[in-house]
Design a protein around this motif. Structure first.
Motif: not given
Length: 72
Positions: A27-31, A38-40
């Motif tokens: 999944a795309v995760e953001v912080a 940030g996106m990972r």
């Protein structure tokens, strides 16, 4: 801490989030850390992190809401 031309994205303070209900392995995760986003890829938590300023993030979200990235 990830050094970035836009500023320092402090990975130790990142609280990664994904779309509600998304339980996929990749999944795309953001912080959100201070003024940076940030996106990972959740499948590679120690992999690359894309870093955006608030203005860049706002432009991306507005484009998504306007259908700019639709594949129709």
């Amino acid at each position: 801490m990830a050094q970035h031309p836009k500023g320092d994205f402090d990975l130790s303070r990142a609280v990664w989030q994904r779309a509600e209900g998304d339980t996929s392995d990749s999944a795309v995760e953001v912080a959100f850390v201070d003024d940076l986003i940030g996106m990972r890829n959740s499948a590679e938590p120690d992999g690359a992190v894309l870093v955006f300023t608030q203005a860049e993030w706002d432009a991306f979200v507005a484009g998504a809401q306007d259908g700019e990235f639709d594949l129709d």
